[in-house]
Design an enzyme around this catalytic site. Structure first.
Site, PDB file in Angstrom:
ATOM      1  N   SER A 111       0.808  -1.218   0.000  1.00 15.52           N
ATOM      2  CA  SER A 111       0.000   0.000   0.000  1.00 15.52           C
ATOM      3  C   SER A 111       0.842   1.270   0.000  1.00 15.52           C
ATOM      4  O   SER A 111       1.618   1.507  -0.906  1.00 15.52           O
ATOM      5  CB  SER A 111      -0.957  -0.048   1.190  1.00 15.52           C
ATOM      6  OG  SER A 111      -1.863   1.011   1.128  1.00 15.52           O
ATOM      7  N   HIS A 112       0.711   2.050   1.054  1.00 15.01           N
ATOM      8  CA  HIS A 112       1.355   3.365   1.125  1.00 15.01           C
ATOM      9  C   HIS A 112       2.734   3.299   1.750  1.00 15.01           C
ATOM     10  O   HIS A 112       3.369   4.332   1.940  1.00 15.01           O
ATOM     11  CB  HIS A 112       0.458   4.278   1.947  1.00 15.01           C
ATOM     12  CG  HIS A 112       0.057   3.617   3.238  1.00 15.01           C
ATOM     13  ND1 HIS A 112      -0.881   2.612   3.273  1.00 15.01           N
ATOM     14  CD2 HIS A 112       0.507   3.764   4.486  1.00 15.01           C
ATOM     15  CE1 HIS A 112      -1.002   2.172   4.506  1.00 15.01           C
ATOM     16  NE2 HIS A 112      -0.162   2.859   5.273  1.00 15.01           N
ATOM     17  N   ASP A 276      -2.507   6.494  -3.375  1.00 19.04           N
ATOM     18  CA  ASP A 276      -1.347   5.863  -2.744  1.00 19.04           C
ATOM     19  C   ASP A 276      -0.712   4.779  -3.622  1.00 19.04           C
ATOM     20  O   ASP A 276      -1.082   4.596  -4.782  1.00 19.04           O
ATOM     21  CB  ASP A 276      -1.741   5.285  -1.383  1.00 19.04           C
ATOM     22  CG  ASP A 276      -2.596   4.041  -1.523  1.00 19.04           C
ATOM     23  OD1 ASP A 276      -3.349   3.951  -2.513  1.00 19.04           O
ATOM     24  OD2 ASP A 276      -2.513   3.153  -0.658  1.00 19.04           O
ATOM     25  N   ASP A 278      -0.965   1.546  -4.073  1.00 20.59           N
ATOM     26  CA  ASP A 278      -1.785   0.577  -4.814  1.00 20.59           C
ATOM     27  C   ASP A 278      -3.130   1.147  -5.258  1.00 20.59           C
ATOM     28  O   ASP A 278      -4.001   0.395  -5.710  1.00 20.59           O
ATOM     29  CB  ASP A 278      -2.002  -0.683  -3.975  1.00 20.59           C
ATOM     30  CG  ASP A 278      -2.709  -0.389  -2.669  1.00 20.59           C
ATOM     31  OD1 ASP A 278      -2.528   0.720  -2.117  1.00 20.59           O
ATOM     32  OD2 ASP A 278      -3.465  -1.250  -2.188  1.00 20.59           O
ATOM     33  N   ASP A 280      -5.727   2.572  -3.710  1.00 26.42           N
ATOM     34  CA  ASP A 280      -7.007   2.492  -3.003  1.00 26.42           C
ATOM     35  C   ASP A 280      -7.275   3.701  -2.105  1.00 26.42           C
ATOM     36  O   ASP A 280      -8.403   3.922  -1.698  1.00 26.42           O
ATOM     37  CB  ASP A 280      -7.163   1.164  -2.229  1.00 26.42           C
ATOM     38  CG  ASP A 280      -6.047   0.906  -1.239  1.00 26.42           C
ATOM     39  OD1 ASP A 280      -5.122   1.738  -1.153  1.00 26.42           O
ATOM     40  OD2 ASP A 280      -6.102  -0.140  -0.558  1.00 26.42           O
ATOM     41  N   ARG A 281      -6.238   4.487  -1.818  1.00 29.14           N
ATOM     42  CA  ARG A 281      -6.459   5.668  -0.967  1.00 29.14           C
ATOM     43  C   ARG A 281      -6.652   6.931  -1.805  1.00 29.14           C
ATOM     44  O   ARG A 281      -6.254   6.957  -2.963  1.00 29.14           O
ATOM     45  CB  ARG A 281      -5.262   5.897  -0.046  1.00 29.14           C
ATOM     46  CG  ARG A 281      -5.074   4.800   0.957  1.00 29.14           C
ATOM     47  CD  ARG A 281      -4.007   5.145   1.967  1.00 29.14           C
ATOM     48  NE  ARG A 281      -4.018   4.131   3.008  1.00 29.14           N
ATOM     49  CZ  ARG A 281      -3.552   4.284   4.229  1.00 29.14           C
ATOM     50  NH1 ARG A 281      -3.016   5.439   4.588  1.00 29.14           N
ATOM     51  NH2 ARG A 281      -3.611   3.314   5.115  1.00 29.14           N
ATOM     52  N   LYS A 375     -11.479  -0.156  -1.129  1.00 28.18           N
ATOM     53  CA  LYS A 375     -11.544   1.284  -1.258  1.00 28.18           C
ATOM     54  C   LYS A 375     -10.947   1.643  -2.596  1.00 28.18           C
ATOM     55  O   LYS A 375     -10.180   0.872  -3.176  1.00 28.18           O
ATOM     56  CB  LYS A 375     -10.850   1.974  -0.092  1.00 28.18           C
ATOM     57  CG  LYS A 375      -9.425   1.573   0.131  1.00 28.18           C
ATOM     58  CD  LYS A 375      -8.974   2.103   1.487  1.00 28.18           C
ATOM     59  CE  LYS A 375      -7.588   1.605   1.789  1.00 28.18           C
ATOM     60  NZ  LYS A 375      -7.346   1.395   3.204  1.00 28.18           N
TER      61      LYS A 375
HETATM   62  C1  G1P Z   1      -4.146   1.366   8.167  1.00 27.48           C
HETATM   63  C2  G1P Z   1      -5.363   2.234   8.328  1.00 27.48           C
HETATM   64  C3  G1P Z   1      -6.613   1.454   7.989  1.00 27.48           C
HETATM   65  C4  G1P Z   1      -6.487   0.885   6.578  1.00 27.48           C
HETATM   66  C5  G1P Z   1      -5.205   0.088   6.461  1.00 27.48           C
HETATM   67  C6  G1P Z   1      -4.960  -0.378   5.030  1.00 27.48           C
HETATM   68  O1  G1P Z   1      -4.218   0.266   9.042  1.00 27.48           O
HETATM   69  O2  G1P Z   1      -5.459   2.751   9.629  1.00 27.48           O
HETATM   70  O3  G1P Z   1      -7.724   2.285   8.089  1.00 27.48           O
HETATM   71  O4  G1P Z   1      -7.583   0.065   6.279  1.00 27.48           O
HETATM   72  O5  G1P Z   1      -4.090   0.882   6.852  1.00 27.48           O
HETATM   73  O6  G1P Z   1      -4.842   0.684   4.141  1.00 27.48           O
HETATM   74  P1  G1P Z   1      -3.454   0.218  10.460  1.00 27.48           P
HETATM   75  O7  G1P Z   1      -2.004   0.446  10.175  1.00 27.48           O
HETATM   76  O8  G1P Z   1      -3.999   1.370  11.258  1.00 27.48           O
HETATM   77  O9  G1P Z   1      -3.786  -1.112  11.047  1.00 27.48           O
HETATM   78 ZN    ZN Z   2      -3.362   1.285  -0.284  1.00 29.33          ZN
END
Ligand code: G1P
Ligand code: ZN
Length: 542
Positions: A111-112, A276, A278, A280-281, A375
């Site tokens: 992801s990010h 982000d 991938d 989804d954000r 998302k």
């Molecule tokens: C974080 C975000 C959560 C999101 C997840 C994946 O998870 O808080 O809302 O769904 O990334 O993108 P966390 O690191 O808080 O468990």
């Molecule tokens: Zn992501």
């Protein structure tokens, strides 16, 4: 076909969003293979079925795809759809699974989180509804990984991921597909592209989209520049790079400063957004305004009927527990279903499948609808463009009007990253112990009306998820929430979420940091953050 002997790794339990580790961890012999074999073992329907495969383009993406292809062929997968260049955004995978009735999908992404050889890598498995595997499945995958003693792999040449077309590995059909086409078509079916084109053609309207050198670059160029004529250059950082250009592909005020700067001042762009690693954000900005993700969800729900695909109204809204309660106010007023779920998109799947909700959102820059089971960053961006076109108002006008009507939920999140795990666990434990005594007492003069460790019972399948975050609710609707991240790869990350509700119009345009300071003070002293973690300041404020 070869069967290769292996031994378990004890750290393959997926977190909030798949298995996420340092690249070096994934590069250990058998590490990736063990996890993938565990997925194949737990999901028998994949044998003889269809699998979607792609990733966000980060370092190790291509190598992992080649390995998974050979394993899929050896495990009897009948057909695999793999994104060209190895790229598929998370929402695109969700859509492809649904559209082609696949039995599942594998997304390679952290992801990010930063990429590159020293960064993170990750793997997520989505089930046949297109959504992230439910906890019962991720647990089963983990259990399987703890007993694994061999995996299957077909010796084969690497395939050319850069050329779209059909080929075969052993008995398995492989389609290297255009990563964007199906997704772009879906977006076109939801939004009024004609109206958005007209908006973007206005000489007084400017936009910028920051792909952060991640997966949405090619999607955004196709959709904004080629289909909506936003103009060349509307997409910045549009070329996916294996290390995201050294940046942190997380669309927020801290990590997208270049984009934020473009929105400031009289000459600022009218609309700016980012996505982000991938895809989804999303982050939404207007000229001189940042829209919090929690507000964005509420505003979308309040205005849903202006968007073609939701013109008949929506059934309900779900938000993750730490997300502000702004959406609840909209649900109340419009008589919509309203759910509060634990953090992580996987908890929305059942609600969406059952038709109980249409929109879902998280404060962590995630919003989406029932068009997929993830998302969806670009969906949110297109939603806002469509909204701007329909209302012919600026982002700022829309947001401030919403506050006047529903009140404003001021919101901020403090993250303390890479703190000592033992200290973080101790901090949470101490908080939990204090909860019973907090109820009906006052903190800084504010009456505590609820103090608990959030537990969720899924209304569809009855499954229970405990210990999902400590929440302290005050009489006036304000909240302090604490939880530990389930996505970090280094030590623990403590997240503190703060919310303050302001119904009065003349107090809705104040500085967030100032308004939130009393809650920051309550939160830090109650949890003894500095004493227990040694941190006097958070790492990131969003
Ligand atoms: C974080 C975000 C959560 C999101 C997840 C994946 O998870 O808080 O809302 O769904 O990334 O993108 P966390 O690191 O808080 O468990
Ligand atoms: Zn992501």
């Amino acid at each position: 076909m070869s069967r290769i002997a292996t031994t378990p790794f004890d750290d393959q339990r997926p977190g909030t969003s798949g298995l996420r580790k340092k690249v070096a961890t994934f590069q250990q012999p058998h590490y990736l293979e063990n996890f993938v074999q565990s997925v194949f073992d737990v999901i028998p329907a994949l044998k003889g079925g269809i699998l979607v495969l792609g990733g966000d383009g980060r370092f190790y993406n291509r190598e992992a795809i080649q390995t998974i292809l050979k394993m899929a062929a050896a495990n009897g997968i009948a057909e695999i759809l793999v994104g060209q260049h190895g790229l598929l955004s998370t929402p695109a995978v969700s859509h492809l699974i649904r559209k082609y009735k696949a039995q599942g999908g594998i997304i390679l992404s952290a992801s990010h989180n930063p990429g590159g050889p020293d960064g993170d890598f990750g793997i997520k498995f989505n089930t046949d509804n297109g959504g992230p595997a439910a906890e019962s499945i991720t647990e089963a995958i983990f259990e399987r990984s703890q007993a694994i003693d061999e995996y299957q792999l077909l010796s084969n040449e690497d395939i050319d991921l850069d050329v779209a077309g059909k080929l075969q590995i052993g008995e398995m059909h492989v389609s290297v597909i255009d990563s964007i086409g199906d997704y772009a078509e879906l977006m076109q079916s939801i939004f009024d592209f004609e109206a958005i084109r007209a908006l973007l053609a206005r000489p007084d309207f400017t936009m910028a989209f920051d792909a952060m050198h991640a997966v949405t670059g090619p999607y955004a160029k196709r959709i904004f520049e080629e289909m909506l004529f936003a103009g060349d250059g509307a997409v910045i950082n549009g070329v996916p790079l294996t290390d995201f250009g050294g940046g942190h592909p997380d669309p927020n005020l801290a990590h997208a400063p270049e984009l934020v700067a473009m929105t400031l001042g009289d000459d600022g762009v009218d609309f700016a957004a980012a996505s982000d690693g991938d895809g989804d954000r999303n982050m939404i900005l207007g000229k001189n305004i940042f829209v919090t993700p929690s507000d964005s969800l509420a505003i979308m729900a309040a205005n849903a009927t202006l968007i073609p695909d939701y013109s008949n109204g929506i059934s309900g809204i779900a938000r993750s527990m730490p997300t502000s309660q702004a959406a609840d106010r909209v649900a109340d007023k419009l008589g919509l279903n309203n759910y509060e779920t634990p953090t992580g998109w996987k908890f929305f799947g059942n609600l969406l499948d059952a038709g109980k909700v249409t929109f879902c959102g998280e404060e962590s820059f995630g919003t989406s609808s029932d068009h997929v089971r993830e998302k969806d960053g670009l969906w949110a961006v297109l939603f806002w463009l469509n909204l701007l076109a329909a209302k012919q108002q600026s982002v700022k006008e829309i947001v401030e009007q919403h506050w006047r009507e529903y009140g404003r939920n001021y919101y901020t999140r403090y993250d303390y990253e890479a703190v000592d795990s033992a200290a973080a666990n101790q901090l949470m434990e101490r908080l939990r112990e204090q909860l019973p005594a907090l109820l009906n007492t006052k903190l800084d003069g504010r009456l505590v009306t609820l103090a608990d460790d959030f537990s969720y019972t899924d209304p569809v399948d009855g499954s229970i998820s405990d210990q999902q975050g400590v929440r302290i609710l005050f009489e006036d609707g304000s909240r302090v929430v604490y939880r530990l991240s389930g996505t970090g790869t280094e030590g623990a990350t403590l997240r503190v979420y703060l919310e303050y509700f302001e119904p009065e119009t003349d107090k809705q345009l104040l500085d967030t940091a100032e308004v939130m300071q009393p809650f920051v003070d309550i939160a830090t002293s109650l949890a003894k953050i500095e004493e227990l973690t040694g941190r006097s300041e958070p790492t990131v404020i969003t």
